[in-house]
Write a protein that holds these residues in place. Sequence first.
Motif, PDB file in Angstrom:
ATOM      1  N   MET A  80      -8.524   0.164   5.081  1.00  0.00           N
ATOM      2  CA  MET A  80      -8.027   0.288   6.452  1.00  0.00           C
ATOM      3  C   MET A  80      -7.649  -1.081   6.993  1.00  0.00           C
ATOM      4  O   MET A  80      -8.288  -2.074   6.659  1.00  0.00           O
ATOM      5  CB  MET A  80      -9.085   0.945   7.338  1.00  0.00           C
ATOM      6  N   PRO A  81      -6.615  -1.074   7.857  1.00  0.00           N
ATOM      7  CA  PRO A  81      -5.804   0.077   8.264  1.00  0.00           C
ATOM      8  C   PRO A  81      -4.763   0.452   7.214  1.00  0.00           C
ATOM      9  O   PRO A  81      -4.305  -0.393   6.459  1.00  0.00           O
ATOM     10  CB  PRO A  81      -5.116  -0.423   9.539  1.00  0.00           C
ATOM     11  N   THR A  82      -4.417   1.721   7.194  1.00  0.00           N
ATOM     12  CA  THR A  82      -3.325   2.226   6.366  1.00  0.00           C
ATOM     13  C   THR A  82      -2.416   3.063   7.256  1.00  0.00           C
ATOM     14  O   THR A  82      -2.903   3.849   8.071  1.00  0.00           O
ATOM     15  CB  THR A  82      -3.858   3.089   5.211  1.00  0.00           C
ATOM     16  N   THR A  83      -1.106   2.882   7.092  1.00  0.00           N
ATOM     17  CA  THR A  83      -0.150   3.640   7.886  1.00  0.00           C
ATOM     18  C   THR A  83       0.777   4.404   6.952  1.00  0.00           C
ATOM     19  O   THR A  83       1.377   3.819   6.055  1.00  0.00           O
ATOM     20  CB  THR A  83       0.680   2.711   8.796  1.00  0.00           C
ATOM     21  N   LEU A  84       0.854   5.720   7.165  1.00  0.00           N
ATOM     22  CA  LEU A  84       1.647   6.616   6.330  1.00  0.00           C
ATOM     23  C   LEU A  84       2.870   7.085   7.116  1.00  0.00           C
ATOM     24  O   LEU A  84       2.744   7.514   8.265  1.00  0.00           O
ATOM     25  CB  LEU A  84       0.802   7.817   5.914  1.00  0.00           C
ATOM     26  N   PHE A  85       4.038   7.019   6.490  1.00  0.00           N
ATOM     27  CA  PHE A  85       5.291   7.388   7.145  1.00  0.00           C
ATOM     28  C   PHE A  85       5.823   8.675   6.526  1.00  0.00           C
ATOM     29  O   PHE A  85       6.235   8.693   5.365  1.00  0.00           O
ATOM     30  CB  PHE A  85       6.314   6.259   6.992  1.00  0.00           C
ATOM     31  N   TYR A  86       5.826   9.756   7.318  1.00  0.00           N
ATOM     32  CA  TYR A  86       6.305  11.065   6.869  1.00  0.00           C
ATOM     33  C   TYR A  86       7.609  11.409   7.580  1.00  0.00           C
ATOM     34  O   TYR A  86       7.728  11.220   8.799  1.00  0.00           O
ATOM     35  CB  TYR A  86       5.268  12.154   7.174  1.00  0.00           C
ATOM     36  N   ASP A  87       8.575  11.932   6.831  1.00  0.00           N
ATOM     37  CA  ASP A  87       9.842  12.301   7.441  1.00  0.00           C
ATOM     38  C   ASP A  87       9.714  13.637   8.179  1.00  0.00           C
ATOM     39  O   ASP A  87       8.642  14.246   8.220  1.00  0.00           O
ATOM     40  CB  ASP A  87      10.970  12.331   6.400  1.00  0.00           C
ATOM     41  N   ALA A  88      10.829  14.091   8.757  1.00  0.00           N
ATOM     42  CA  ALA A  88      10.798  15.310   9.565  1.00  0.00           C
ATOM     43  C   ALA A  88      10.474  16.546   8.745  1.00  0.00           C
ATOM     44  O   ALA A  88      10.077  17.577   9.302  1.00  0.00           O
ATOM     45  CB  ALA A  88      12.141  15.486  10.279  1.00  0.00           C
ATOM     46  N   ASP A  89      10.637  16.451   7.427  1.00  0.00           N
ATOM     47  CA  ASP A  89      10.292  17.572   6.548  1.00  0.00           C
ATOM     48  C   ASP A  89       8.840  17.509   6.078  1.00  0.00           C
ATOM     49  O   ASP A  89       8.418  18.316   5.245  1.00  0.00           O
ATOM     50  CB  ASP A  89      11.216  17.591   5.330  1.00  0.00           C
ATOM     51  N   GLY A  90       8.099  16.519   6.564  1.00  0.00           N
ATOM     52  CA  GLY A  90       6.696  16.401   6.202  1.00  0.00           C
ATOM     53  C   GLY A  90       6.443  15.768   4.855  1.00  0.00           C
ATOM     54  O   GLY A  90       5.370  15.954   4.277  1.00  0.00           O
ATOM     55  N   GLN A  91       7.421  15.005   4.331  1.00  0.00           N
ATOM     56  CA  GLN A  91       7.252  14.354   3.035  1.00  0.00           C
ATOM     57  C   GLN A  91       6.966  12.864   3.221  1.00  0.00           C
ATOM     58  O   GLN A  91       7.599  12.199   4.043  1.00  0.00           O
ATOM     59  CB  GLN A  91       8.521  14.534   2.187  1.00  0.00           C
ATOM     60  N   LEU A  92       6.016  12.363   2.444  1.00  0.00           N
ATOM     61  CA  LEU A  92       5.649  10.953   2.533  1.00  0.00           C
ATOM     62  C   LEU A  92       6.782  10.090   1.987  1.00  0.00           C
ATOM     63  O   LEU A  92       7.212  10.262   0.849  1.00  0.00           O
ATOM     64  CB  LEU A  92       4.361  10.700   1.733  1.00  0.00           C
ATOM     65  N   ARG A  93       7.250   9.145   2.792  1.00  0.00           N
ATOM     66  CA  ARG A  93       8.350   8.279   2.392  1.00  0.00           C
ATOM     67  C   ARG A  93       7.919   6.849   2.112  1.00  0.00           C
ATOM     68  O   ARG A  93       8.521   6.169   1.280  1.00  0.00           O
ATOM     69  CB  ARG A  93       9.440   8.290   3.474  1.00  0.00           C
ATOM     70  N   SER A  94       6.904   6.367   2.772  1.00  0.00           N
ATOM     71  CA  SER A  94       6.401   5.023   2.495  1.00  0.00           C
ATOM     72  C   SER A  94       5.000   4.874   3.057  1.00  0.00           C
ATOM     73  O   SER A  94       4.559   5.668   3.893  1.00  0.00           O
ATOM     74  CB  SER A  94       7.334   3.949   3.085  1.00  0.00           C
ATOM     75  N   THR A  95       4.306   3.852   2.567  1.00  0.00           N
ATOM     76  CA  THR A  95       2.940   3.574   2.989  1.00  0.00           C
ATOM     77  C   THR A  95       2.800   2.076   3.217  1.00  0.00           C
ATOM     78  O   THR A  95       3.308   1.276   2.432  1.00  0.00           O
ATOM     79  CB  THR A  95       1.926   4.018   1.921  1.00  0.00           C
ATOM     80  N   HIS A  96       2.138   1.714   4.298  1.00  0.00           N
ATOM     81  CA  HIS A  96       1.874   0.296   4.566  1.00  0.00           C
ATOM     82  C   HIS A  96       0.365   0.086   4.600  1.00  0.00           C
ATOM     83  O   HIS A  96      -0.339   0.739   5.362  1.00  0.00           O
ATOM     84  CB  HIS A  96       2.480  -0.136   5.897  1.00  0.00           C
ATOM     85  N   PHE A  97      -0.102  -0.842   3.772  1.00  0.00           N
ATOM     86  CA  PHE A  97      -1.530  -1.159   3.737  1.00  0.00           C
ATOM     87  C   PHE A  97      -1.771  -2.453   4.495  1.00  0.00           C
ATOM     88  O   PHE A  97      -1.041  -3.428   4.334  1.00  0.00           O
ATOM     89  CB  PHE A  97      -2.007  -1.314   2.292  1.00  0.00           C
ATOM     90  N   GLY A  98      -2.789  -2.466   5.309  1.00  0.00           N
ATOM     91  CA  GLY A  98      -3.112  -3.660   6.071  1.00  0.00           C
ATOM     92  C   GLY A  98      -2.472  -3.654   7.444  1.00  0.00           C
ATOM     93  O   GLY A  98      -1.833  -2.691   7.871  1.00  0.00           O
ATOM     94  N   GLU A  99      -2.639  -4.771   8.128  1.00  0.00           N
ATOM     95  CA  GLU A  99      -2.192  -4.898   9.511  1.00  0.00           C
ATOM     96  C   GLU A  99      -0.672  -4.865   9.626  1.00  0.00           C
ATOM     97  O   GLU A  99       0.048  -5.463   8.833  1.00  0.00           O
ATOM     98  CB  GLU A  99      -2.717  -6.215  10.071  1.00  0.00           C
ATOM     99  N   LEU A 100      -0.192  -4.172  10.638  1.00  0.00           N
ATOM    100  CA  LEU A 100       1.228  -4.088  10.928  1.00  0.00           C
ATOM    101  C   LEU A 100       1.602  -5.017  12.073  1.00  0.00           C
ATOM    102  O   LEU A 100       0.826  -5.215  13.012  1.00  0.00           O
ATOM    103  CB  LEU A 100       1.599  -2.666  11.345  1.00  0.00           C
ATOM    104  N   SER A 101       2.802  -5.575  12.000  1.00  0.00           N
ATOM    105  CA  SER A 101       3.409  -6.238  13.147  1.00  0.00           C
ATOM    106  C   SER A 101       4.503  -5.313  13.674  1.00  0.00           C
ATOM    107  O   SER A 101       4.804  -4.282  13.073  1.00  0.00           O
ATOM    108  CB  SER A 101       4.007  -7.586  12.741  1.00  0.00           C
ATOM    109  N   ARG A 102       5.109  -5.689  14.762  1.00  0.00           N
ATOM    110  CA  ARG A 102       6.219  -4.882  15.266  1.00  0.00           C
ATOM    111  C   ARG A 102       7.334  -4.803  14.229  1.00  0.00           C
ATOM    112  O   ARG A 102       7.960  -3.756  14.050  1.00  0.00           O
ATOM    113  CB  ARG A 102       6.744  -5.491  16.568  1.00  0.00           C
ATOM    114  N   ALA A 103       7.563  -5.916  13.522  1.00  0.00           N
ATOM    115  CA  ALA A 103       8.635  -5.952  12.522  1.00  0.00           C
ATOM    116  C   ALA A 103       8.354  -5.002  11.371  1.00  0.00           C
ATOM    117  O   ALA A 103       9.239  -4.245  10.950  1.00  0.00           O
ATOM    118  CB  ALA A 103       8.806  -7.377  12.005  1.00  0.00           C
ATOM    119  N   THR A 104       7.137  -5.024  10.826  1.00  0.00           N
ATOM    120  CA  THR A 104       6.832  -4.152   9.692  1.00  0.00           C
ATOM    121  C   THR A 104       6.758  -2.683  10.109  1.00  0.00           C
ATOM    122  O   THR A 104       7.079  -1.789   9.317  1.00  0.00           O
ATOM    123  CB  THR A 104       5.524  -4.580   9.006  1.00  0.00           C
TER     124      THR A 104
END
Length: 273
Positions: A240-264
Motif C-alpha cells: 500500500m498504497p496501490t491504485t487500480l484503474f478500471y475502464d468503463a467496461d470494468g476491465q483493469l487497464r493499469s496499476t500504480h504501486f506506491g504514492e501518486l502525484s497529480r501527474a501520475t
Amino acid sequence: MHALQQSLALGPVGISIGQLLIVLAFFMALLAGALLGRRYRTPVADTLFTLLLLGLAGARTLFVIRYWGSYDGILSILDIRDGGFDPLGGLVVGLAYALWLMWRHPAQRVALAGALTTGAITWGLLAGPLLLMESTARPLPDTALVALDGSPADLPSLAAAEGQPLVVNLWATWCPPCIREMPVFEQMQQEADDITFVFVNQGEDARHVERFLAEHTLELDNILLDARNSLGEVTGSMAMPTTLFYDADGQLRSTHFGELSRATLLSGIERLR
C-alpha cells in the motif's frame, strides 16, 4: 481465486514485481559484463551504472515534460517517489549513450554489448509472460465490501450504478504515503466528473476511518471498508498504497504501486479515456 501477484510488501516498504524484474535484469547485465570484461580486460560495471542512471534521468525528464503543469516546483519534480517515469525517454537516452560509448571506446564494445544483451534477454524472458498475462482483461473483483454506514457494497455494483471508469485506491490510515496522496485524490475527485473514485480501506473499522477523515479534514466519496484485506489478495496487490484503474467496461487497464502525484494520477486516468 487469487490473481497474479503484482507487488510485495517488505515490512513498511512496497515493491512491484516489475521493479524486481528490472533489478534482476540489471544484476544479470552486471554479471555478464564482469565475465566479459575480465576476458577482454575492460571493466564495464561503472559504465552500466552510469547507463542506468542516465536512463532513469531520461525517463523522468520526458515524464515531467509531458505533465509539466502538474508539478508546482523543483522539489516536486525531483521527488521520484511518485513513480513518474516514461520508458520511452529512458530507452532513447540509454541507447544513445550506449552507442556513443561503443563508438568512442571500441575496447568496451564486446563486453558492453554482451552485458546489455544479457540484461535485455533476462528482462524479456521474465517480464514478457508477465506483461502478456497483465494485458489479458481482468474484470472488477466482486469482493464483498462494506460502506461506512455498514451497508454491503461491491465494486461491480458501484461501477454499474455509475456507468463510468473506476479508479480504486487501496489504503490504510497507518500508511504515510497513503496519507500524503489523499489530498491529490480529493482534488481530482472534484475535478474529474467522468471518473468514479473509490477508496477501499484495508483492515480498519468505520470509527477509526471516520476519525482519520475528520482529523485530516478530507472530503472523499465512495469510502469502503475491507476488514480482511481480501481485495488486495484478489488483485495481487499486497503493498500500500496501490491504485487500480478500471475502464468503463470494468476491465483493469493499469496499476500504480506506491504514492501518486497529480501527474501520475493524470497519467493513469488518461489510459481510461
